[in-house]
Scaffold this active site. Structure first.
Site, PDB file in Angstrom:
ATOM      1  N   SER A 139       0.805  -1.230   0.000  1.00  0.00           N
ATOM      2  CA  SER A 139       0.000   0.000   0.000  1.00  0.00           C
ATOM      3  C   SER A 139       0.832   1.271   0.000  1.00  0.00           C
ATOM      4  CB  SER A 139      -0.916   0.007   1.236  1.00  0.00           C
ATOM      5  OG  SER A 139      -0.183  -0.303   2.404  1.00  0.00           O
TER       6      SER A 139
ATOM      7  N   TYR B 108      14.984  -4.750  15.028  1.00  0.00           N
ATOM      8  CA  TYR B 108      14.896  -4.687  13.556  1.00  0.00           C
ATOM      9  C   TYR B 108      16.063  -5.444  12.915  1.00  0.00           C
ATOM     10  CZ  TYR B 108      14.351  -2.425   8.946  1.00  0.00           C
ATOM     11  OH  TYR B 108      14.174  -2.166   7.593  1.00  0.00           O
TER      12      TYR B 108
ATOM     13  N   ALA C 244      17.843  -7.856  14.187  1.00  0.00           N
ATOM     14  CA  ALA C 244      17.694  -9.303  14.404  1.00  0.00           C
ATOM     15  C   ALA C 244      16.683  -9.879  13.413  1.00  0.00           C
ATOM     16  CB  ALA C 244      17.242  -9.568  15.840  1.00  0.00           C
TER      17      ALA C 244
ATOM     18  N   LYS D 262      15.910  -8.727  10.465  1.00  0.00           N
ATOM     19  CA  LYS D 262      16.416  -8.669   9.092  1.00  0.00           C
ATOM     20  C   LYS D 262      17.583  -9.641   8.879  1.00  0.00           C
ATOM     21  CE  LYS D 262      13.460  -5.663   7.583  1.00  0.00           C
ATOM     22  NZ  LYS D 262      12.426  -6.075   6.631  1.00  0.00           N
TER      23      LYS D 262
ATOM     24  N   ILE E 173      16.077   4.204   1.738  1.00  0.00           N
ATOM     25  CA  ILE E 173      15.169   4.432   0.625  1.00  0.00           C
ATOM     26  C   ILE E 173      14.159   5.488   1.075  1.00  0.00           C
ATOM     27  CG2 ILE E 173      13.711   3.251  -1.086  1.00  0.00           C
ATOM     28  CD1 ILE E 173      16.478   1.859  -0.641  1.00  0.00           C
TER      29      ILE E 173
HETATM   30  P1  NAP Z   1       6.657   1.665   4.769  1.00  0.00           P
HETATM   31  O1  NAP Z   1       6.677   2.796   3.825  1.00  0.00           O
HETATM   32  O2  NAP Z   1       6.522   1.921   6.220  1.00  0.00           O
HETATM   33  O3  NAP Z   1       5.503   0.630   4.300  1.00  0.00           O
HETATM   34  C1  NAP Z   1       5.325  -0.565   5.012  1.00  0.00           C
HETATM   35  C2  NAP Z   1       4.315  -1.428   4.301  1.00  0.00           C
HETATM   36  O4  NAP Z   1       4.174  -2.655   5.057  1.00  0.00           O
HETATM   37  C3  NAP Z   1       2.923  -0.815   4.242  1.00  0.00           C
HETATM   38  O5  NAP Z   1       2.301  -1.194   3.042  1.00  0.00           O
HETATM   39  C4  NAP Z   1       2.211  -1.446   5.444  1.00  0.00           C
HETATM   40  O6  NAP Z   1       0.798  -1.546   5.323  1.00  0.00           O
HETATM   41  C5  NAP Z   1       2.797  -2.838   5.381  1.00  0.00           C
HETATM   42  N1  NAP Z   1       2.675  -3.559   6.628  1.00  0.00           N
HETATM   43  C6  NAP Z   1       3.155  -3.231   7.850  1.00  0.00           C
HETATM   44  N2  NAP Z   1       2.827  -4.170   8.753  1.00  0.00           N
HETATM   45  C7  NAP Z   1       2.118  -5.114   8.079  1.00  0.00           C
HETATM   46  C8  NAP Z   1       1.503  -6.347   8.446  1.00  0.00           C
HETATM   47  N3  NAP Z   1       1.535  -6.800   9.698  1.00  0.00           N
HETATM   48  N4  NAP Z   1       0.870  -7.070   7.498  1.00  0.00           N
HETATM   49  C9  NAP Z   1       0.806  -6.633   6.219  1.00  0.00           C
HETATM   50  N5  NAP Z   1       1.375  -5.479   5.812  1.00  0.00           N
HETATM   51  C10 NAP Z   1       2.018  -4.735   6.733  1.00  0.00           C
HETATM   52  O7  NAP Z   1       7.980   0.779   4.625  1.00  0.00           O
HETATM   53  P2  NAP Z   1       9.071   0.739   3.451  1.00  0.00           P
HETATM   54  O8  NAP Z   1      10.098   1.729   3.751  1.00  0.00           O
HETATM   55  O9  NAP Z   1       8.399   0.735   2.129  1.00  0.00           O
HETATM   56  O10 NAP Z   1       9.721  -0.694   3.731  1.00  0.00           O
HETATM   57  C11 NAP Z   1       9.325  -1.868   3.033  1.00  0.00           C
HETATM   58  C12 NAP Z   1      10.260  -2.998   3.420  1.00  0.00           C
HETATM   59  O11 NAP Z   1      11.604  -2.648   3.095  1.00  0.00           O
HETATM   60  C13 NAP Z   1      10.266  -3.297   4.926  1.00  0.00           C
HETATM   61  O12 NAP Z   1      10.413  -4.683   5.144  1.00  0.00           O
HETATM   62  C14 NAP Z   1      11.500  -2.559   5.426  1.00  0.00           C
HETATM   63  O13 NAP Z   1      12.016  -3.108   6.599  1.00  0.00           O
HETATM   64  C15 NAP Z   1      12.432  -2.745   4.230  1.00  0.00           C
HETATM   65  N6  NAP Z   1      13.484  -1.735   4.174  1.00  0.00           N
HETATM   66  C16 NAP Z   1      13.201  -0.411   4.044  1.00  0.00           C
HETATM   67  C17 NAP Z   1      14.236   0.512   3.990  1.00  0.00           C
HETATM   68  C18 NAP Z   1      13.990   1.989   3.829  1.00  0.00           C
HETATM   69  O14 NAP Z   1      14.969   2.746   3.863  1.00  0.00           O
HETATM   70  N7  NAP Z   1      12.783   2.450   3.639  1.00  0.00           N
HETATM   71  C19 NAP Z   1      15.555   0.080   4.096  1.00  0.00           C
HETATM   72  C20 NAP Z   1      15.823  -1.280   4.235  1.00  0.00           C
HETATM   73  C21 NAP Z   1      14.777  -2.185   4.270  1.00  0.00           C
HETATM   74  P3  NAP Z   1      -0.163  -0.322   5.829  1.00  0.00           P
HETATM   75  O15 NAP Z   1      -0.007   0.765   4.823  1.00  0.00           O
HETATM   76  O16 NAP Z   1      -1.533  -0.885   5.835  1.00  0.00           O
HETATM   77  O17 NAP Z   1       0.350   0.068   7.189  1.00  0.00           O
END
Ligand code: NAP
Length: 247
Positions: free
Chosen positions: A14, A155, A157, A159, A188
């Site tokens: 989303s 976090y 742990a 990952k 990101i």
């Molecule tokens: P984000 O913008 O916070 O979006 C998180 C997404 O996960 C949203 O769609 C949220 O849904 C969904 N979500 C959260 N809890 C959930 C659950 N229990 N069941 C189903 N969906 C759930 O995060 P992002 O930055 O795009 O990160 C995406 C992934 O990349 C994550 O695993 C994060 O750890 C990883 N990551 C991100 C970064 C970064 O810099 N952004 C870096 C390294 C790794 P809702 O909208 O309904 O809340």
């Protein structure tokens, strides 16, 4: 149209990286089902706008950390789409704080949403993949899982756990032509990094040779390649996309 004829299930589609994955996979010719937990309006709007492309796109409300919901989701997806070529375990959260202050709930929440979810979805997705002798699983880890980070023990742990899980699944299912890789993004531009204060961001930027945060689209492009038949000999790897960051 690199993914023409393929069907993908993406958790957490989303917002952020997940939403970029959904958009780019559809643009690459893939039919896509994606989940959200609470952003119903955003998810439905995304599915509606992308359906106009003629591709099948569907949003599912499903908590990835719940085993039974994950099982029901995979069943519903298979009924709707007929097959499952790519699973992307992308859903994730942060609950950052130093270890001295970290509560049991902050630990449990992050481990359940980030790590147990990967087990939940993989457990049910591999059955149709094994039957088809074809499948791709991509697990969203993080550079924090590789290097660790103060204030993010929960976090990191979760990952790092994803990386060990990925390597094991690659070994278990390679002979069935199911590939499993982890992605380790650096920083990101998403809601997750918007939470960081300016000083922390500046600190990270100083250690990023490319001197900028990444766009979610750049992560999506990597995932398209890894999902495609061009990556047919890549499995069990952790691929960093971090602008050269060395934490
Ligand atoms: P984000 O913008 O916070 O979006 C998180 C997404 O996960 C949203 O769609 C949220 O849904 C969904 N979500 C959260 N809890 C959930 C659950 N229990 N069941 C189903 N969906 C759930 O995060 P992002 O930055 O795009 O990160 C995406 C992934 O990349 C994550 O695993 C994060 O750890 C990883 N990551 C991100 C970064 C970064 O810099 N952004 C870096 C390294 C790794 P809702 O909208 O309904 O809340």
């Amino acid at each position: 149209m690199e993914l023409e004829g393929k069907c993908a299930l993406i958790t957490g589609g989303s917002r952020g990286i997940g939403a970029a994955l959904v958009e780019k996979f559809v643009a690459a010719g893939c039919d896509v089902g994606f989940t959200y937990r609470s952003s119903q309006e955003q998810a439905e709007a995304l599915a509606k706008s992308l359906s106009a492309s003629g591709r099948k796109v569907k949003a599912y409300a499903s908590d990835a950390s719940d085993y039974n919901e994950a099982e029901a989701l995979v069943q519903e997806f298979l009924t709707d789409f007929g097959k499952l070529d790519t699973l992307i375990n992308n859903a994730g959260i942060t609950k950052d704080t130093l270890m001295l202050r970290m509560s049991e709930a902050q630990w449990d929440d992050v481990i359940h949403v980030n790590l147990k979810s990967v087990f939940n979805l993989t457990k049910h997705a591999i059955k149709p993949m094994i039957r088809a002798q074809n499948g791709v699983i991509l697990n969203m880890s993080s550079v924090v899982g590789v290097f660790g980070n103060a204030g993010q023990a929960n976090y990191a742990a979760s990952k790092a756990g994803i990386i060990g899980f990925t390597k094991s699944i690659a070994k278990e299912l390679g002979s069935r032509n199911v590939r499993c890789n982890a992605i380790a993004p650096g920083f990101i531009e998403t809601d997750m990094t918007h939470q960081l204060d300016e000083k922390t961001k500046e600190g990270f930027l100083a250690n990023i040779p490319l001197k900028r945060l990444a766009k979610a689209d750049e992560v999506a492009d990597l995932c398209i390649f890894l999902s495609s038949d061009r990556a047919s000999y890549i499995t069990g790897q952790t691929i960093s996309i971090c602008g050269g960051l060395n934490m």
